[in-house]
Motif scaffolding. Structure first.
Motif, PDB file in Angstrom:
ATOM      1  N   PHE A 100      -6.049   3.293  -7.333  1.00  0.00           N
ATOM      2  CA  PHE A 100      -6.175   2.447  -6.149  1.00  0.00           C
ATOM      3  C   PHE A 100      -6.743   1.099  -6.556  1.00  0.00           C
ATOM      4  O   PHE A 100      -7.669   1.030  -7.362  1.00  0.00           O
ATOM      5  CB  PHE A 100      -7.114   3.088  -5.120  1.00  0.00           C
ATOM      6  N   ASP A 101      -6.203   0.051  -5.972  1.00  0.00           N
ATOM      7  CA  ASP A 101      -6.713  -1.308  -6.158  1.00  0.00           C
ATOM      8  C   ASP A 101      -6.978  -1.857  -4.759  1.00  0.00           C
ATOM      9  O   ASP A 101      -6.038  -2.159  -4.020  1.00  0.00           O
ATOM     10  CB  ASP A 101      -5.679  -2.153  -6.904  1.00  0.00           C
ATOM     11  N   VAL A 102      -8.260  -1.946  -4.392  1.00  0.00           N
ATOM     12  CA  VAL A 102      -8.630  -2.439  -3.069  1.00  0.00           C
ATOM     13  C   VAL A 102      -8.789  -3.954  -3.165  1.00  0.00           C
ATOM     14  O   VAL A 102      -9.712  -4.451  -3.810  1.00  0.00           O
ATOM     15  CB  VAL A 102      -9.924  -1.773  -2.564  1.00  0.00           C
ATOM     16  N   ARG A 103      -7.871  -4.658  -2.543  1.00  0.00           N
ATOM     17  CA  ARG A 103      -7.869  -6.123  -2.572  1.00  0.00           C
ATOM     18  C   ARG A 103      -8.396  -6.660  -1.243  1.00  0.00           C
ATOM     19  O   ARG A 103      -8.775  -5.896  -0.363  1.00  0.00           O
ATOM     20  CB  ARG A 103      -6.459  -6.630  -2.847  1.00  0.00           C
ATOM     21  N   ASP A 104      -8.417  -7.967  -1.080  1.00  0.00           N
ATOM     22  CA  ASP A 104      -8.980  -8.579   0.126  1.00  0.00           C
ATOM     23  C   ASP A 104      -8.225  -8.216   1.398  1.00  0.00           C
ATOM     24  O   ASP A 104      -8.818  -8.149   2.473  1.00  0.00           O
ATOM     25  CB  ASP A 104      -9.015 -10.103  -0.010  1.00  0.00           C
ATOM     26  N   ASP A 105      -6.913  -7.988   1.296  1.00  0.00           N
ATOM     27  CA  ASP A 105      -6.110  -7.746   2.491  1.00  0.00           C
ATOM     28  C   ASP A 105      -5.234  -6.502   2.406  1.00  0.00           C
ATOM     29  O   ASP A 105      -4.385  -6.280   3.259  1.00  0.00           O
ATOM     30  CB  ASP A 105      -5.223  -8.960   2.779  1.00  0.00           C
TER      31      ASP A 105
END
Length: 163
Positions: free
Chosen positions: A93-98
Motif C-alpha cells: 500500500f502507498d498512502v498518498r495525499d489524495d
C-alpha cells in the motif's frame, strides 16, 4: 486486437458457447503477475487512515487480508479461471495525499498465469478500503462524489520456463 500470436478466442467453442481452456498438456511453469490500482479519497479520510482513526479498525491490515483472500478465491468468482496453486502473495500500500495505491504481486508454479488473481486482489483490496472508510467519504446526501477506484491494470506478467 492486442498484439499476440493467436487472435482466436480461447474461452468459446466454434458455436460461441463458453468453455474452460484445457491446460492439461502444458508444462508447469513458474509465473508471476503484478497488478495495481488506486482509490481516490478525501484528504481528511487519508489522514484518518494514516492515523488509524477509522472506527471500523485498521484499514490497511483489513484490506491486506481481503486482497489475499480474493487472490486465493479467484477461481470461484471468475467463471473460466482455473484453480491454481498460489505460492506467494505480496501486497503493498502507498498512502498518498489524495489516494491509496495498492499493488498485488502473485506467484504460482502451474499451467496457467496468475494475472486474474492479481487483479482480483487489487480490486477486492481497494473495495475493502472503501468499505472501511465509507462513513468518512459520504457527503450530506449519502453519495461518494470524490471517491473512485481507478487505474486498475496488470503492470507485469512473467513466465519462467523450466530448464
Amino acid at each position: 486486437m492486442p498484439d499476440g500470436d493467436d487472435d482466436a478466442l480461447t474461452h468459446t467453442t466454434a458455436d460461441g458457447d463458453a468453455q474452460m481452456v484445457d491446460v492439461g498438456s502444458k508444462p508447469d511453469t513458474a509465473r508471476r503477475a503484478v497488478a495495481s490500482g488506486d482509490l481516490h479519497l478525501a484528504e481528511s479520510t487519508i489522514d484518518a487512515v494514516r492515523d488509524d482513526g477509522i472506527g471500523k479498525g485498521n484499514v490497511l491490515a483489513t484490506a491486506r487480508v481481503g486482497a489475499i483472500q480474493a487472490v486465493k478465491h479467484t477461481w470461484e468468482t471468475i467463471p473460466m479461471c482455473h484453480q491454481i496453486p498460489i505460492t506467494n502473495v505480496d501486497t503493498t500500500f502507498d498512502v498518498r495525499d489524495d489516494r491509496v495505491v495498492l499493488e498485488v504481486a502473485v506467484e504460482t508454479t502451474g499451467k496457467t498465469g496468475c494475472e486474474m488473481e492479481a487483479l482480483e486482489g487489487v480490486t477486492t483490496g481497494l473495495n475493502v478500503v472503501w468499505d472501511m472508510v465509507k462513513a468518512a467519504e459520504k457527503d450530506a446526501d449519502g453519495q461518494y462524489p470524490g471517491t473512485a477506484i481507478e487505474n486498475v491494470g496488470v503492470d507485469t506478467k512473467e513466465k519462467h520456463h523450466p530448464e
